[in-house]
Design a protein around this motif. Structure first.
Motif, short mmCIF file in Angstrom:
data_model
loop_
_atom_site.label_atom_id
_atom_site.label_comp_id
_atom_site.label_asym_id
_atom_site.label_seq_id
_atom_site.Cartn_x
_atom_site.Cartn_y
_atom_site.Cartn_z
N PHE A 35 100.52 65.07 100.51
CA PHE A 35 101.51 64.33 99.72
C PHE A 35 101.60 64.87 98.30
O PHE A 35 100.61 65.34 97.72
N GLN A 75 97.58 70.42 97.08
CA GLN A 75 96.81 71.21 96.11
C GLN A 75 97.70 72.18 95.33
O GLN A 75 97.32 72.64 94.26
N TYR A 115 94.56 66.05 111.63
CA TYR A 115 93.63 65.91 110.50
C TYR A 115 93.98 64.69 109.62
O TYR A 115 95.14 64.53 109.22
N GLY A 119 92.54 62.77 100.66
CA GLY A 119 93.36 61.58 100.41
C GLY A 119 94.07 61.09 101.66
O GLY A 119 94.46 59.93 101.74
N VAL A 122 91.59 58.74 103.17
CA VAL A 122 91.64 57.46 102.45
C VAL A 122 92.83 56.63 102.93
O VAL A 122 92.72 55.42 103.14
N THR A 141 86.95 65.46 101.41
CA THR A 141 86.69 66.79 100.86
C THR A 141 86.44 66.73 99.36
O THR A 141 86.10 67.75 98.75
N SER A 147 87.57 66.37 93.40
CA SER A 147 88.29 65.09 93.44
C SER A 147 87.37 64.02 94.03
O SER A 147 86.34 64.33 94.62
N ASP A 149 87.76 59.53 95.39
CA ASP A 149 88.42 58.23 95.30
C ASP A 149 87.35 57.16 95.23
O ASP A 149 86.68 56.88 96.24
C1 S0N Z 1 93.18 70.07 106.79
C2 S0N Z 1 92.41 71.38 106.91
C3 S0N Z 1 90.93 71.09 107.26
C4 S0N Z 1 93.04 72.19 108.07
O1 S0N Z 1 92.41 73.46 108.17
P1 S0N Z 1 93.12 74.64 109.02
O2 S0N Z 1 93.40 74.16 110.39
O3 S0N Z 1 92.23 75.83 108.86
O4 S0N Z 1 94.55 74.87 108.35
P2 S0N Z 1 94.89 75.56 106.94
O5 S0N Z 1 95.24 76.97 107.18
O6 S0N Z 1 93.82 75.31 105.95
O7 S0N Z 1 96.16 74.71 106.51
C5 S0N Z 1 97.43 74.91 107.10
C6 S0N Z 1 98.47 75.04 106.02
O8 S0N Z 1 98.53 73.80 105.32
C7 S0N Z 1 98.25 74.00 103.93
N1 S0N Z 1 97.51 72.84 103.44
C8 S0N Z 1 96.58 72.13 104.07
N2 S0N Z 1 96.13 71.13 103.31
C9 S0N Z 1 96.81 71.22 102.13
C10 S0N Z 1 96.79 70.43 100.94
N3 S0N Z 1 96.00 69.35 100.79
N4 S0N Z 1 97.60 70.82 99.95
C11 S0N Z 1 98.41 71.88 100.07
N5 S0N Z 1 98.49 72.63 101.19
C12 S0N Z 1 97.69 72.30 102.21
C13 S0N Z 1 97.41 75.27 103.88
O9 S0N Z 1 97.47 75.88 102.62
C14 S0N Z 1 98.09 76.08 104.98
O10 S0N Z 1 99.30 76.62 104.50
P3 S0N Z 1 99.49 78.23 104.37
O11 S0N Z 1 99.27 78.75 105.75
O12 S0N Z 1 100.87 78.39 103.88
O13 S0N Z 1 98.43 78.68 103.40
C15 S0N Z 1 92.50 72.22 105.63
O14 S0N Z 1 93.83 72.63 105.46
C16 S0N Z 1 92.03 71.51 104.41
O15 S0N Z 1 90.84 71.36 104.20
N6 S0N Z 1 92.99 71.12 103.56
C17 S0N Z 1 92.73 70.62 102.23
C18 S0N Z 1 92.20 69.20 102.28
C19 S0N Z 1 91.95 68.71 100.89
O16 S0N Z 1 91.03 69.13 100.24
N7 S0N Z 1 92.83 67.83 100.39
C20 S0N Z 1 92.82 67.35 99.04
C21 S0N Z 1 91.70 66.34 98.81
N8 S0N Z 1 91.94 65.61 97.60
C22 S0N Z 1 92.82 64.65 97.61
O17 S0N Z 1 93.46 64.36 98.57
C23 S0N Z 1 92.96 63.90 96.33
C24 S0N Z 1 93.59 62.60 96.58
C25 S0N Z 1 94.03 61.86 95.38
O18 S0N Z 1 95.03 62.25 94.83
C26 S0N Z 1 93.34 60.65 94.89
C27 S0N Z 1 92.98 60.63 93.58
C28 S0N Z 1 92.35 59.53 93.04
C29 S0N Z 1 92.11 58.43 93.85
C30 S0N Z 1 92.50 58.43 95.17
C31 S0N Z 1 93.10 59.55 95.72
C32 S0N Z 1 93.42 59.46 97.15
O19 S0N Z 1 94.24 60.13 97.66
O20 S0N Z 1 92.83 58.69 97.86
#
Ligand code: S0N
Length: 271
Positions: A35, A75, A115, A119, A122, A141, A147, A149
């Motif tokens: 998101f 991200q 997945y 967030g 959450v 993560t 980060s 929550d």
């Molecule tokens: C989901 C994962 C494990 C999947 O891995 P896999 O299968 O290896 O796929 P990828 O190649 O990594 O991903 C596929 C494509 O999707 C993009 N992508 C995935 N996740 C994100 C993301 N979060 N943001 C942007 N892009 C994402 C990849 O980049 C890829 O695209 P291409 O091929 O073009 O590169 C793996 O993807 C993973 O670990 N993802 C990241 C998870 C993560 O760390 N998320 C963020 C965690 N932090 C928050 O959510 C903060 C939340 C927040 O704002 C908050 C703040 C205060 C209080 C509350 C909150 C709250 O939300 O609760």
């Protein structure tokens, strides 16, 4: 295949209806349904519509495709102080969505189709119920990606899975299968991917047959225990709503408008 009709068009989400069920789908599969501020704004708008609409009794939250429910904050737009919106303002407006999910007096069901990470994890925790497909993966993560929550994603998670498991989930940032998540108590039911929507709709249709006021009051009561003064306020607000439905309350108002003393003597004093 059931026919979902569109309630309103948005950029980042789909907002559809089937009978008394509204479905909000995060539609950003290219980023695993991460998101950004606009996504949350749109979900908040859809939730406000669900709250107002008397023909909607249950809300389903899900993600597009078969890879992800939601991968958390995008991200690519994370900046200093939050996720940067179209006007360059850093925001954490997913927290407003958490409040809306807790506050809406109708059940919200997370339909987890892949997945539920960061967030996104959450988000499913905050929902009233979670139904997951067998391919779903759950985990936090935050401490790995800078980060955390400390809101419902910590406190309500601990109410669901216990303090030790909640600490494990946050400290280690491991991923868990749908079955493990079910055994921990943060998922209600696991089904094959092809059954996910049917199962969820069946749960919704069962809920829709129940008394909406009873469902509303029990959601309020279960929230109040964790939500402190705000939870009590919402519970108390609904107690007032129930009182307003009674002839006893109407007697007070009618007496005022008719410029007479109210006669409450005819109303039963329950033991
Ligand atoms: C989901 C994962 C494990 C999947 O891995 P896999 O299968 O290896 O796929 P990828 O190649 O990594 O991903 C596929 C494509 O999707 C993009 N992508 C995935 N996740 C994100 C993301 N979060 N943001 C942007 N892009 C994402 C990849 O980049 C890829 O695209 P291409 O091929 O073009 O590169 C793996 O993807 C993973 O670990 N993802 C990241 C998870 C993560 O760390 N998320 C963020 C965690 N932090 C928050 O959510 C903060 C939340 C927040 O704002 C908050 C703040 C205060 C209080 C509350 C909150 C709250 O939300 O609760």
């Amino acid at each position: 295949m059931r026919e979902w009709t569109t309630i309103k068009e948005y950029e980042d989400i789909l907002f559809q209806q089937y009978g008394g069920i509204a479905k909000i789908t995060i539609n950003r599969p290219q980023v695993y349904n991460a998101f950004r501020p606009k996504t949350n704004e749109e979900m908040l708008d859809a939730m406000a519509i669900c709250r107002e609409r008397a023909d909607i009794g249950v809300i389903v939250l899900t993600g597009a495709g078969d890879k992800a429910f939601c991968s958390g904050g995008d991200q690519k737009v994370k900046g200093i102080g939050g996720y940067i919106d179209d006007n360059g303002v850093p925001r954490l407006n997913v927290l407003d969505l958490h409040k809306a999910i807790r506050s809406i007096p109708k059940p919200v069901i997370a339909m987890v189709n892949g997945y539920a990470i960061g967030g996104g994890h959450v988000l499913h925790v905050v929902c009233d119920l979670t139904i997951a497909s067998e391919n779903a993966r759950f985990g936090q993560t935050g401490p790995k990606v800078g980060s955390f929550d400390a809101g419902f994603g910590a406190s309500y998670l601990a109410r669901c899975v216990g303090q030790k498991k909640a600490r494990e989930i946050w400290f280690l940032c491991r991923q868990y299968t749908a079955k493990e998540a079910e055994e921990m108590g943060m998922v209600n039911k696991v089904v094959p991917f092809e059954r996910l929507e049917d199962e969820t709709v069946e749960w919704c249709e069962t809920i829709l047959k129940r008394s909406p006021m009873a469902i509303r009051m029990i959601k309020r009561a279960l929230n109040a225990e964790l939500d402190g003064q705000r939870g009590m306020m919402e519970f108390a607000g609904d107690a007032t709503l129930l009182y307003y439905l009674m002839a006893e309350a109407q007697e007070g108002k009618n007496a005022f408008l008719e410029k007479r003393d109210p006669d409450f003597s005819k109303f039963q004093k329950f033991p």
